[in-house]
Design an enzyme around this catalytic site. Structure first.
Site, short mmCIF file in Angstrom:
data_model
loop_
_atom_site.label_atom_id
_atom_site.label_comp_id
_atom_site.label_asym_id
_atom_site.label_seq_id
_atom_site.Cartn_x
_atom_site.Cartn_y
_atom_site.Cartn_z
CB CYS A 146 -1.54 0.44 1.20
SG CYS A 146 -1.96 1.79 1.41
CB CYS A 149 -1.00 2.59 3.88
SG CYS A 149 -2.43 1.62 3.11
CG ASP A 150 3.18 1.73 4.56
OD1 ASP A 150 2.65 1.60 5.53
OD2 ASP A 150 2.74 0.60 4.32
#
Ligand code: NAP
Length: 314
Positions: A146, A149-150
């Site tokens: 992801c 997200c990261d």
């Protein structure tokens, strides 16, 4: 309306008889919830612990008609707000099993059990694992599925992206805004992704694409330090700080495996878009075998499924 009040205030582990359970929390489930609420169907939406599904983890949506650009999280938040404004009811609980009992389906979730006349399966899909050495060991320590997200954890880093579909290219473009260098490896010599996205990636200054190349191993001590690649010129080791995998998706159909017909790849076998092998069970979105998997098709499936339930209940 009485039932709805009971549901809102009720505790867990109670058998409740409903006209419809919607399993899932992504765009397909949210559209089904909106339509079910507007049809005044007694229902509950069992969303998992990742509300909004994969769409919520997409940085930028540019192909949802009517909205030029929007973050995936923002889009699903508005969808949920709209469904709730019409009376849609949500419970954060994952479905564990679903079994036919008479003309009902018994749906066991983490915190409750429901008996339902109808079920809409809109549980979506999770990122597939590649299965190479180091992938599990370094998950969360340099291996990610992801970018949305990261990506901020990889500021000024060198990262590897694996895959050639829409997810790989789209998320690589998002990552490129953070990292100092991005290397994408694809097993073929042609992208599966939309040409518009592919062209954008090919013209991104800090990105390079290695065609006909596969990831063999991820190495490191505490976190990812390098990868071993199989290239047309032979194996080579490349120093990287992170690896982002986009090699397809695994449909979340395990709880329904004994209930309806699934395809070999785990997707729900559908006919007439949302119908399954059981009359009172419908499927919508990425969990199905429908070819085009976009937010716009997921919401369309959700609306069709809720409408089919409404017709059955007449
Ligand atoms: P996908 O379209 O199935 O692409 C997966 C990619 O991973 C393919 O390029 C595939 O290679 C590669 N791959 C699969 N197994 C591999 C392996 N073992 N080793 C190396 N590479 C492997 O998956 P996706 O990109 O997650 O997209 C899923 C669906 O969502 C698609 O329908 C897509 O259009 C849709 N989507 C749309 C958007 C959008 O904004 N429009 C964004 C994300 C996803 P091959 O090409 O050789 O098969």
């Amino acid at each position: 309306m009485k039932l709805r009040t009971e549901l809102i205030g009720s505790g867990s582990s109670v058998n409740r008889d409903l006209d419809l359970v919607i399993a899932g929390g992504g765009p397909a489930a949210l559209a089904a919830a909106l339509y079910a609420a507007r049809y005044d169907i007694e229902h509950i939406v069992l969303e998992s612990y990742q509300p909004g599904g994969q769409a919520a983890l997409t940085a930028l949506i540019e192909n949802y008609p009517g909205i030029k650009t929007i973050g995936g999280g923002d889009l699903v938040a508005v969808m949920k707000e709209q469904a709730e404004s019409w009376g849609a009811l949500f419970e954060m609980s994952s479905v564990i099993s679903a079994d036919p009992i008479g003309d009902r389906i018994q749906i066991k979730a983490d915190s409750s059990t429901y008996m339902a006349r109808n079920l809409i399966i809109a549980t979506g899909a999770a990122p597939a694992r590649l299965g190479v050495p180091g992938e599990e060991k370094f998950y969360g320590r340099g291996v990610s599925y992801c970018a949305t997200c990261d990506a901020p954890f990889f500021r000024d880093a060198r990262v590897l992206v694996v895959g050639g579909g829409d997810s790989a290219v789209k998320e690589a473009l998002h990552l490129s805004e953070f990292v100092s260098e991005l290397v994408l490896v694809h097993r073929r010599d042609k992208f599966r992704a939309e040409p518009y996205l592919a062209e954008k990636l090919l013209s991104c200054g800090k990105c390079s694409v290695n065609w006909n190349t596969t990831l063999k191993e991820i190495k490191g001590d505490e976190s990812v330090e390098s990868v071993v690649l199989s290239t047309p010129e032979g194996e080579k080791e490349l120093k990287v700080d992170g690896v982002f995998m986009y090699v397809g998706r695994k449909p979340a159909t395990e709880p329904f495996a004994n209930l309806i017909d699934l395809n070999d790849n785990g997707t729900v076998r559908t006919h007439d878009i949302v119908h399954t092998s059981r009359e009172n069970i419908f499927a919508a979105g990425d969990v199905t075998d429908n070819k085009l998997r976009q937010i716009v098709t997921a919401v369309s499936d959700g609306a069709r499924a809720a409408s089919a339930v409404f017709e059955l209940l007449q």
